[in-house]
Design a protein around this motif. Structure first.
Motif, PDB file in Angstrom:
ATOM      1  N   ILE A 141      -3.947   0.533  -1.829  1.00 23.70           N
ATOM      2  CA  ILE A 141      -3.704   1.236  -3.088  1.00 23.70           C
ATOM      3  C   ILE A 141      -2.501   2.160  -2.945  1.00 23.70           C
ATOM      4  CG2 ILE A 141      -4.645   2.878  -4.748  1.00 23.70           C
ATOM      5  CD1 ILE A 141      -5.964   0.203  -4.943  1.00 23.70           C
ATOM      6  N   VAL A 142      -2.404   2.845  -1.812  1.00 29.45           N
ATOM      7  CA  VAL A 142      -1.281   3.773  -1.593  1.00 29.45           C
ATOM      8  C   VAL A 142       0.041   3.010  -1.529  1.00 29.45           C
ATOM      9  CG1 VAL A 142      -0.298   5.512  -0.057  1.00 29.45           C
ATOM     10  CG2 VAL A 142      -2.766   5.440  -0.427  1.00 29.45           C
ATOM     11  N   LEU A 143       0.016   1.813  -0.926  1.00 24.37           N
ATOM     12  CA  LEU A 143       1.221   0.991  -0.923  1.00 24.37           C
ATOM     13  C   LEU A 143       1.605   0.619  -2.357  1.00 24.37           C
ATOM     14  CD1 LEU A 143       3.417  -0.592   0.581  1.00 24.37           C
ATOM     15  CD2 LEU A 143       1.834  -2.535   0.672  1.00 24.37           C
ATOM     16  N   GLY A 144       0.607   0.242  -3.158  1.00 19.93           N
ATOM     17  CA  GLY A 144       0.868  -0.070  -4.554  1.00 19.93           C
ATOM     18  C   GLY A 144       1.438   1.119  -5.312  1.00 19.93           C
ATOM     19  N   LEU A 145       0.885   2.309  -5.034  1.00 24.74           N
ATOM     20  CA  LEU A 145       1.391   3.525  -5.656  1.00 24.74           C
ATOM     21  C   LEU A 145       2.841   3.778  -5.264  1.00 24.74           C
ATOM     22  CD1 LEU A 145       1.039   6.181  -7.228  1.00 24.74           C
ATOM     23  CD2 LEU A 145       0.088   7.197  -5.138  1.00 24.74           C
ATOM     24  N   SER A 146       3.158   3.513  -3.999  1.00 27.59           N
ATOM     25  CA  SER A 146       4.521   3.746  -3.511  1.00 27.59           C
ATOM     26  C   SER A 146       5.533   2.913  -4.294  1.00 27.59           C
ATOM     27  CB  SER A 146       4.602   3.412  -2.017  1.00 27.59           C
ATOM     28  OG  SER A 146       3.766   4.264  -1.252  1.00 27.59           O
ATOM     29  N   ALA A 178      -0.874  -3.961  -4.624  1.00 26.08           N
ATOM     30  CA  ALA A 178      -2.121  -3.866  -3.854  1.00 26.08           C
ATOM     31  C   ALA A 178      -2.790  -5.228  -3.747  1.00 26.08           C
ATOM     32  CB  ALA A 178      -3.064  -2.861  -4.516  1.00 26.08           C
ATOM     33  N   GLY A 179      -2.724  -6.011  -4.831  1.00 25.37           N
ATOM     34  CA  GLY A 179      -3.337  -7.338  -4.832  1.00 25.37           C
ATOM     35  C   GLY A 179      -2.681  -8.292  -3.854  1.00 25.37           C
ATOM     36  N   PHE A 180      -1.337  -8.313  -3.829  1.00 29.42           N
ATOM     37  CA  PHE A 180      -0.708  -9.246  -2.892  1.00 29.42           C
ATOM     38  C   PHE A 180      -0.702  -8.700  -1.470  1.00 29.42           C
ATOM     39  CE2 PHE A 180       3.603  -7.527  -4.422  1.00 29.42           C
ATOM     40  CZ  PHE A 180       4.029  -7.009  -3.209  1.00 29.42           C
ATOM     41  N   ASP A 181      -0.807  -7.370  -1.313  1.00 28.88           N
ATOM     42  CA  ASP A 181      -0.930  -6.813   0.034  1.00 28.88           C
ATOM     43  C   ASP A 181      -2.274  -7.181   0.651  1.00 28.88           C
ATOM     44  OD1 ASP A 181       0.140  -5.117   2.194  1.00 28.88           O
ATOM     45  OD2 ASP A 181      -1.542  -3.809   1.704  1.00 28.88           O
ATOM     46  N   LEU A 182      -3.309  -7.271  -0.177  1.00 30.63           N
ATOM     47  CA  LEU A 182      -4.616  -7.717   0.316  1.00 30.63           C
ATOM     48  C   LEU A 182      -4.521  -9.131   0.880  1.00 30.63           C
ATOM     49  CD1 LEU A 182      -7.120  -6.468  -2.431  1.00 30.63           C
ATOM     50  CD2 LEU A 182      -6.859  -5.607  -0.103  1.00 30.63           C
ATOM     51  N   LEU A 183      -3.824 -10.000   0.154  1.00 30.54           N
ATOM     52  CA  LEU A 183      -3.659 -11.378   0.622  1.00 30.54           C
ATOM     53  C   LEU A 183      -2.862 -11.405   1.925  1.00 30.54           C
ATOM     54  CD1 LEU A 183      -2.862 -13.180  -2.759  1.00 30.54           C
ATOM     55  CD2 LEU A 183      -5.070 -12.904  -1.624  1.00 30.54           C
TER      56      LEU A 183
END
Length: 288
Positions: A141-146, A178-183
């Protein structure tokens, strides 16, 4: 010198700028239409925003590589990074961190007062991501926020404020990333378990991670739809949203079929998505 530049580019994964740049441009264009009733917001502002984006990314990636060099040295996938194999020394990484942080703050000063006021908080968020996976699986989530800060920054640069449509656009970026970082993190699921690192795949397993990623990408489309509605976009923009939905669906299909497709899904699908959305938004704004 050329070799050194290549090492620095590899260190900060400069090519990943394609993920955030299109959404900063979308925010810049929409903000310009709102303020000037024109797509063009000025050459000087474009250059300042481009520099700010480069400095911010270089800072974030340098911090990440510096903080993670002990972890990366144990991971087969990352042991050949310049931060691990000695091509870029810890001292040089510290210089890069400080230099890019200073560059970001200085450029923000020349943009406007709000940009300058938020420059340090933005840097703190960007740097904080590198520590998150050591104690929380919310790192995704923090990566997505960044990356979600990019459109926020674009709006601030032109308007000196953050309208609701930009918040919706940024939330969409947050859940997209966040979604593609999960993958992407599925590749390191076993490694994270072994090293005691916190990630959604290492804690919840592959099946639940795929489900959570799909939920995040659904939220992405919802928030981008809200963005289009709040800004009053036309049919072409919604066609762009539909194309993004197709790209996200294809990405999810590739990974669910075979984890060997993760690199292709990560770089190719997500690399196209931002530019597809940007082009369709430009066409929509011009036609309107």
């Amino acid at each position: 010198m050329i070799k050194r530049l290549k090492d620095f580019s590899e260190l900060v994964a400069f090519e990943h700028t394609i993920f955030s740049a299109p959404f900063m441009l979308i925010a810049l264009l929409c903000a310009s239409m709102q303020k000037n009733h024109s797509l063009w917001f000025g050459t000087s502002l474009l250059l300042l925003c481009a520099l700010a984006l480069i400095f911010a990314r270089n800072f974030a990636m340098s911090v990440n590589r510096y903080v993670d060099r002990d972890i990366d040295s144990k991971n087969i996938r990352t042991k050949n990074r310049p931060s691990v194999d000695g091509r870029v020394s810890p001292k040089m990484m510290r210089i890069l961190i400080l230099g890019n942080a200073l560059g970001f703050v200085v450029v923000s000063y020349f943009i406007n007062t709000l940009a300058f006021s938020l420059s340090i908080p933005f840097l703190l968020i960007l740097g904080f991501y590198s520590y998150m996976k050591r104690f929380s699986y919310l790192a995704h989530i923090v990566l997505g926020l960044s990356l979600g800060l990019a459109p926020i920054a674009g709006s601030i640069a032109v308007l000196g404020e953050i309208p609701l449509w930009c918040v919706a656009l940024s939330l969409g970026v947050l859940f997209w990333v966040a979604g593609f970082d999960l993958l992407y993190s599925l590749q390191d699921m076993e490694f994270d378990k072994k090293e005691g690192l916190h990630s959604i795949p290492s804690i919840f397993g592959a099946k639940k991670t795929l489900l959570i990623s799909r939920i995040f990408h659904l939220l992405t489309l919802i928030f981008w739809g809200i963005f289009l509605a709040l800004f009053g976009c036309g049919e072409i923009a919604y066609v762009g949203l539909g194309l993004c939905a197709m790209i996200l669906g294809y990405e999810q299909y590739l990974v669910s079929k075979d984890f060997a497709h993760i690199p292709k899904a990560f770089f190719v699908s997500n690399g196209y998505l931002g530019f597809v959305f940007l082009v369709m938004m430009i066409l929509d704004l011009v036609m309107e």
